[in-house]
Design a protein around this motif. Structure first.
Motif, short mmCIF file in Angstrom:
data_model
loop_
_atom_site.label_atom_id
_atom_site.label_comp_id
_atom_site.label_asym_id
_atom_site.label_seq_id
_atom_site.Cartn_x
_atom_site.Cartn_y
_atom_site.Cartn_z
N LEU A 161 -91.07 7.36 18.23
CA LEU A 161 -89.98 7.50 17.44
C LEU A 161 -89.86 8.81 16.81
O LEU A 161 -88.89 9.35 16.48
CB LEU A 161 -89.79 6.39 16.27
N HIS A 162 -90.95 9.47 16.55
CA HIS A 162 -91.13 10.81 15.68
C HIS A 162 -91.49 12.08 16.44
O HIS A 162 -91.57 13.13 15.93
CB HIS A 162 -92.22 10.59 14.69
N THR B 58 -90.34 9.68 6.61
CA THR B 58 -91.48 10.48 6.99
C THR B 58 -91.13 11.76 6.89
O THR B 58 -91.99 12.57 6.40
CB THR B 58 -91.53 10.27 8.83
N LEU B 59 -90.04 12.48 7.20
CA LEU B 59 -89.77 13.96 6.94
C LEU B 59 -90.10 14.20 5.43
O LEU B 59 -90.42 14.99 4.82
CB LEU B 59 -88.47 14.47 7.53
N HIS C 203 -89.71 14.37 18.02
CA HIS C 203 -88.50 15.01 18.07
C HIS C 203 -88.64 16.39 17.37
O HIS C 203 -89.64 16.64 16.74
CB HIS C 203 -87.30 14.41 17.31
N ASN D 79 -84.12 4.05 7.78
CA ASN D 79 -84.19 5.30 8.56
C ASN D 79 -85.54 5.57 8.61
O ASN D 79 -86.10 6.58 7.76
CB ASN D 79 -83.23 6.29 8.03
N GLU D 80 -86.54 5.40 9.37
CA GLU D 80 -87.95 5.68 9.23
C GLU D 80 -88.23 7.26 9.43
O GLU D 80 -89.28 7.87 8.85
CB GLU D 80 -88.87 4.94 10.31
N VAL D 81 -87.43 7.79 10.37
CA VAL D 81 -87.53 9.27 10.45
C VAL D 81 -87.01 10.17 9.35
O VAL D 81 -87.80 10.94 8.89
CB VAL D 81 -86.45 9.78 11.88
N MET E 220 -89.24 16.78 13.36
CA MET E 220 -90.80 16.21 13.03
C MET E 220 -91.87 17.34 13.30
O MET E 220 -92.59 17.62 12.54
CB MET E 220 -90.93 15.08 13.75
#
Length: 366
Positions: free
Chosen positions: A174-175, A155-156, A177, A150-152, A180
């Motif tokens: 992908l980011h 990142t968070l 959203h 889960n890259e999202v 982010m």
């Protein structure tokens, strides 16, 4: 050098109390071996055994060189979050020493798979490491394994580990959203997020905004000739309409990059990319920000694959793959920061051949 080793000593040791070699020593020896080209636990152990006398001048080795199993066992058991925190602290101390406390430029975020670091039967889900890359100094500031790919989420998590005030955070579509965007704004930074049709409502708003602006939209055209091809780009920026601003926190403008590549054989390719911006930039600045983002691919990921052989790394068990990945990124940073005007691979060879240069890699950090 000892101040940096002390940071590694703060990592919580998962082994029994009777372990013969302290965790800070094992981590430092692994880093030293990686700087000299070692790519596995076996190669790290061979390196330490061959240079145990000079390494003893830096860390205590009363029991001699640790075995291959000692290195392998620690990296399999070590909590990767612990090592990731140590990496961030190490880089914060290093940047402070070099007068780089505030990151005012572009901070690029991207994920990279450890392609052969999967356990048996799980080739479909190799570990994924997410990095924050300072495009100005060309060093990785922080990284973490993406839980379950889960890259999202990863990142968070990373955004909360750094001071990013005043910089511009870039990431791919992908980011793009709300979570982010809000996380970047909470860090008092700006964002430039790639935008594709997977975010259909926002993508449609971007297309409408540029269609409405027509030929009057401010733009900047550039042309480059290199490597047997001609690349033309046109960067444009328009204000985001109210309907679009309601879809993404802090949204102020849309950027557009129209690219065309023509080879010497006459083959032509074209593409159009959109970018969501929290600050209305000039077309020139927006183009520079987008170009800066891609340095994470050709100056971090490419180096990790070609110089450190990360894609071929066969460390697979438990937490081993991501822990060795952290050490590789730390080694890349140290080699990159060294002022010698040679490639990273050349610096690795010099560190292996020259005791003086090996020590210079660490003394420069002070």
């Amino acid at each position: 050098m000892q101040s940096y080793i002390s940071i590694l000593r703060e990592v919580r040791d998962p082994r029994d109390f009777n372990a013969r070699h302290p965790i800070g020593t094992i981590l430092f020896l692994t880093l030293a071996a990686t700087l000299c080209g070692a790519k596995s636990s076996a190669e790290v152990a061979d390196f330490v055994e061959a240079r145990v006398e000079e390494l003893s001048a830096i860390v205590d080795l009363p029991h001699g060189a640790p075995s291959h199993d000692t290195f392998s066992r620690l990296f399999r058991l070590l909590d990767p979050d612990e090592l990731a925190k140590a990496f961030t602290a190490f880089m914060a101390a290093l940047r402070a020493e070099l007068g780089l406390n505030s990151p005012p430029g572009v901070m690029a975020i991207d994920g990279k798979s450890l392609r052969r670091g999967y356990e048996k039967g799980r080739a479909y889900l190799p570990p994924l490491m997410v990095s924050i890359w300072d495009t100005q100094t060309r060093v990785a500031l922080a990284q973490v394994r993406a839980p379950g790919g889960n890259e999202v989420a990863a990142t968070l998590q990373l955004l909360g580990s750094l001071v990013l005030k005043g910089c511009t955070v870039t990431a791919d579509a992908l980011h793009c959203h709300p979570a982010m965007a809000q996380a970047v704004l909470d860090a008092k930074a700006d964002y430039a997020l790639g935008l594709k049709a997977n975010n259909a409502p926002l993508y449609a708003e971007a297309e409408r905004a540029f269609a409405k602006a027509g030929e009057a939209v401010p733009s900047l055209a550039t042309e480059e000739k290199a490597h047997g091809r001609i690349e033309r780009r046109r960067a444009s920026v328009v204000p985001a309409p109210a309907a679009a601003r309601a879809l993404l926190p802090g949204l102020k403008a849309f950027g557009r990059i129209e690219a065309e590549r023509t080879t010497t054989s006459g083959k032509r390719e074209s593409a159009t990319r959109y970018i969501a911006l929290s600050r209305k930039l000039s077309p020139e600045t927006m183009g520079q920000v987008v170009r800066a983002h891609w340095s994470i691919e050709n100056q971090l990921h490419w180096i990790l694959d070609v110089v450190f052989d990360e894609d071929a790394a066969r460390t697979r068990k438990d937490y081993g793959p991501e822990n060795f990945a952290v050490i590789r990124r730390l080694a890349q940073n140290i080699l990159r920061i060294n002022p010698s005007n040679t490639s990273i691979s050349s610096k690795m060879r010099r560190a292996m051949w020259s005791k003086d240069f090996f020590f210079e890699l660490f003394t420069h950090m002070r």
